[in-house]
Write an enzyme that holds these catalytic residues in place. Structure first.
Site, PDB file in Angstrom:
ATOM      1  N   HIS A   1     -47.907   2.647  18.335  1.00  0.00           N
ATOM      2  CA  HIS A   1     -47.871   2.682  19.796  1.00  0.00           C
ATOM      3  C   HIS A   1     -49.356   3.006  19.961  1.00  0.00           C
ATOM      4  CE1 HIS A   1     -43.393   3.338  20.480  1.00  0.00           C
ATOM      5  NE2 HIS A   1     -43.427   2.643  19.288  1.00  0.00           N
TER       6      HIS A   1
ATOM      7  N   THR B   1     -44.777   6.361  17.682  1.00  0.00           N
ATOM      8  CA  THR B   1     -45.170   6.899  18.858  1.00  0.00           C
ATOM      9  C   THR B   1     -46.550   7.356  18.931  1.00  0.00           C
ATOM     10  OG1 THR B   1     -44.328   8.841  19.181  1.00  0.00           O
ATOM     11  CG2 THR B   1     -42.865   7.206  19.774  1.00  0.00           C
TER      12      THR B   1
ATOM     13  N   ALA C   1     -49.260  11.865  24.231  1.00  0.00           N
ATOM     14  CA  ALA C   1     -50.250  11.354  25.525  1.00  0.00           C
ATOM     15  C   ALA C   1     -51.428  12.168  25.348  1.00  0.00           C
ATOM     16  CB  ALA C   1     -49.347  11.961  26.635  1.00  0.00           C
TER      17      ALA C   1
ATOM     18  N   GLU D   1     -37.561   3.375  15.663  1.00  0.00           N
ATOM     19  CA  GLU D   1     -38.772   4.203  16.032  1.00  0.00           C
ATOM     20  C   GLU D   1     -38.868   5.725  15.730  1.00  0.00           C
ATOM     21  OE1 GLU D   1     -40.034   3.348  20.261  1.00  0.00           O
ATOM     22  OE2 GLU D   1     -40.016   5.599  20.836  1.00  0.00           O
TER      23      GLU D   1
ATOM     24  N   GLY E   1     -48.733   4.477  29.132  1.00  0.00           N
ATOM     25  CA  GLY E   1     -48.754   6.262  28.995  1.00  0.00           C
ATOM     26  C   GLY E   1     -48.321   6.821  30.462  1.00  0.00           C
TER      27      GLY E   1
HETATM   28  P1  FAD Z   1     -47.346  -0.509  32.874  1.00  0.00           P
HETATM   29  O1  FAD Z   1     -46.964  -1.712  32.332  1.00  0.00           O
HETATM   30  O2  FAD Z   1     -48.765  -0.178  33.171  1.00  0.00           O
HETATM   31  O3  FAD Z   1     -46.391  -0.121  34.057  1.00  0.00           O
HETATM   32  C1  FAD Z   1     -46.700   1.145  34.780  1.00  0.00           C
HETATM   33  C2  FAD Z   1     -46.188   0.817  36.387  1.00  0.00           C
HETATM   34  O4  FAD Z   1     -47.115   0.270  36.842  1.00  0.00           O
HETATM   35  C3  FAD Z   1     -44.785   0.177  36.566  1.00  0.00           C
HETATM   36  O5  FAD Z   1     -44.201   0.733  37.570  1.00  0.00           O
HETATM   37  C4  FAD Z   1     -45.266  -1.172  36.880  1.00  0.00           C
HETATM   38  O6  FAD Z   1     -44.476  -1.791  37.531  1.00  0.00           O
HETATM   39  C5  FAD Z   1     -46.536  -0.870  37.605  1.00  0.00           C
HETATM   40  N1  FAD Z   1     -47.719  -2.019  37.443  1.00  0.00           N
HETATM   41  C6  FAD Z   1     -48.158  -2.541  36.195  1.00  0.00           C
HETATM   42  N2  FAD Z   1     -48.798  -3.590  36.331  1.00  0.00           N
HETATM   43  C7  FAD Z   1     -49.117  -3.525  38.035  1.00  0.00           C
HETATM   44  C8  FAD Z   1     -50.130  -4.282  38.823  1.00  0.00           C
HETATM   45  N3  FAD Z   1     -50.915  -5.128  38.223  1.00  0.00           N
HETATM   46  N4  FAD Z   1     -50.106  -3.708  40.215  1.00  0.00           N
HETATM   47  C9  FAD Z   1     -49.360  -2.791  40.598  1.00  0.00           C
HETATM   48  N5  FAD Z   1     -48.486  -2.229  39.648  1.00  0.00           N
HETATM   49  C10 FAD Z   1     -48.322  -2.645  38.428  1.00  0.00           C
HETATM   50  N6  FAD Z   1     -45.599   6.565  26.137  1.00  0.00           N
HETATM   51  C11 FAD Z   1     -46.143   7.428  25.512  1.00  0.00           C
HETATM   52  O7  FAD Z   1     -47.257   8.167  25.809  1.00  0.00           O
HETATM   53  N7  FAD Z   1     -46.540   7.405  23.892  1.00  0.00           N
HETATM   54  C12 FAD Z   1     -45.706   6.298  23.525  1.00  0.00           C
HETATM   55  O8  FAD Z   1     -45.660   6.229  22.218  1.00  0.00           O
HETATM   56  C13 FAD Z   1     -44.570   5.601  24.099  1.00  0.00           C
HETATM   57  N8  FAD Z   1     -43.688   4.611  23.670  1.00  0.00           N
HETATM   58  C14 FAD Z   1     -42.669   3.923  24.489  1.00  0.00           C
HETATM   59  C15 FAD Z   1     -42.055   2.943  23.746  1.00  0.00           C
HETATM   60  C16 FAD Z   1     -41.202   2.172  24.605  1.00  0.00           C
HETATM   61  C17 FAD Z   1     -40.540   1.212  23.964  1.00  0.00           C
HETATM   62  C18 FAD Z   1     -41.099   2.463  26.003  1.00  0.00           C
HETATM   63  C19 FAD Z   1     -40.119   1.594  27.058  1.00  0.00           C
HETATM   64  C20 FAD Z   1     -41.834   3.391  26.843  1.00  0.00           C
HETATM   65  C21 FAD Z   1     -42.871   4.264  26.081  1.00  0.00           C
HETATM   66  N9  FAD Z   1     -43.696   5.122  26.343  1.00  0.00           N
HETATM   67  C22 FAD Z   1     -44.737   5.960  25.562  1.00  0.00           C
HETATM   68  C23 FAD Z   1     -43.605   5.523  27.975  1.00  0.00           C
HETATM   69  C24 FAD Z   1     -44.497   4.707  28.728  1.00  0.00           C
HETATM   70  O9  FAD Z   1     -45.892   5.049  28.358  1.00  0.00           O
HETATM   71  C25 FAD Z   1     -44.426   5.047  30.219  1.00  0.00           C
HETATM   72  O10 FAD Z   1     -42.926   4.387  30.411  1.00  0.00           O
HETATM   73  C26 FAD Z   1     -45.299   4.858  31.119  1.00  0.00           C
HETATM   74  O11 FAD Z   1     -45.219   5.407  32.569  1.00  0.00           O
HETATM   75  C27 FAD Z   1     -45.250   3.320  31.605  1.00  0.00           C
HETATM   76  O12 FAD Z   1     -45.835   2.472  30.575  1.00  0.00           O
HETATM   77  P2  FAD Z   1     -46.047   0.876  30.648  1.00  0.00           P
HETATM   78  O13 FAD Z   1     -46.994   0.528  29.415  1.00  0.00           O
HETATM   79  O14 FAD Z   1     -44.830   0.388  30.695  1.00  0.00           O
HETATM   80  O15 FAD Z   1     -47.134   0.776  31.790  1.00  0.00           O
END
Ligand code: FAD
Length: 287
Positions: free
Chosen positions: A77, A47, A50, A16, A108
């Protein structure tokens, strides 16, 4: 190529990188890529910032260059919290035109200074939207220790199952420093019927400040062995770097012995560290 296909034949190694900061020239990333290509990664992911259109354009530009100039599969991403559906459609068109077939679909992080747009609430909404609007391989994030906003591991795994059922083809974990969290998570995922490949995200730590920032951002736990190492070498940058590399290698060897689907290395745009880790594990990848 859709990166989920690669898992059928081997243990995957992916890297990454992040686009250079706005004040730096975009060319700096190409120097990094010149060095990373020797590691023959199965794919490189880029990546997505935000906020701010410059960074967002950079993700497409760099993912396109990885695929078309370096001949390495790329993953772009894409985080949806600050985008409208029409903005996402434009992004998808850009990926399609550039031949980028793989998207890491993310919600995000919530930026307190920026009211989220209302079109996408969770990453699973983005996954469904991408599925409906193109033939992409969709990757999503997952959290061995639970996402920091989620009150229970059970809810977090249920939410992950929803995200996978929406059309996710593979998963990449947040970094962790104690492999037992990964193994427990893998079991919970299996019990929940999540059957897509799960890559372990490994972050080699090279300085104490870096890790303190990560811990405050995403709440990962640090095992005693790791904290002792940081405290012992925090004032000796070279020793700290080498200890961080050794720790990451130790994690990877254990994960590979336990048949992990793949290793996703957070390179922090540091080819030296990625090269050292690769040198230590390349025979394991081939075994
Ligand atoms: P989600 O899957 O939407 O989850 C977010 C929260 O909502 C979790 O607590 C989940 O349990 C909860 N949730 C999900 N669905 C529901 C539902 N239906 N009802 C109630 N609660 C729910 N960030 C960036 O800005 N740019 C990047 O390039 C980036 N790359 C990343 C790469 C990796 C491998 C990882 C692990 C993270 C990365 N992130 C990046 C960080 C990420 O954006 C954050 O961790 C963010 O807070 C959550 O994103 P998510 O896509 O996992 O969200």
């Amino acid at each position: 190529m859709k990166t989920s296909e690669i898992f059928k034949n081997k243990t995957v190694l992916s890297l990454e990188i992040f686009p250079p900061r706005r004040t730096a020239s975009i060319d700096t990333i190409y120097n990094t890529l010149d060095e990373l290509q020797g590691l023959k990664p199965d794919f490189i992911s880029v990546t997505y910032g935000a906020g701010g259109s410059e960074t967002n354009t950079a993700t497409l530009e760099i993912a396109s260059a990885i695929k078309n100039n370096y001949g390495i599969e790329s993953v772009a991403h894409l985080s949806c919290i600050n985008l409208t559906k029409s903005e996402v459609l434009n992004m998808l068109e850009g990926f399609k035109q550039a031949g980028v077939e793989n998207i890491l679909a993310l919600r995000g992080d919530v930026n307190p200074a920026l009211a989220p747009k209302q079109d996408f609430r969770y990453a699973s909404d983005l996954v469904s939207f991408i599925k409906e609007n193109g033939d992409f391989n969709i990757i999503a994030a997952c959290y061995p220790e639970g996402h920091n906003e989620c009150s229970s591991l059970v809810d977090d795994i249920r939410n992950l199952k929803t995200k996978v059922d929406a059309g996710t083809d593979q998963l990449i974990t947040q970094m962790f420093f104690d492999n037992s969290y990964f193994y427990s998570f893998r079991e919970r995922a299996c019990i929940a019927g999540i059957n897509v490949p799960i890559e372990a995200g490994i972050m080699p730590v090279v300085n104490k400040k870096q890790i303190e920032r990560m811990v405050s951002l995403c709440g990962v736990k640090l095992p005693k062995k790791f904290v002792t190492m940081m405290e012992r070498y925090e004032n000796n940058p070279v020793a700290m770097r080498d200890a961080g590399i050794a720790y990451a290698v130790d994690q990877i060897v254990d994960l590979m012995a336990q048949d992990v689907d793949g290793i996703h290395l957070y390179t922090m745009n540091n080819p030296y560290i990625a090269q050292k880790i690769y040198a230590a594990i390349s025979t394991l990848l081939a075994a």
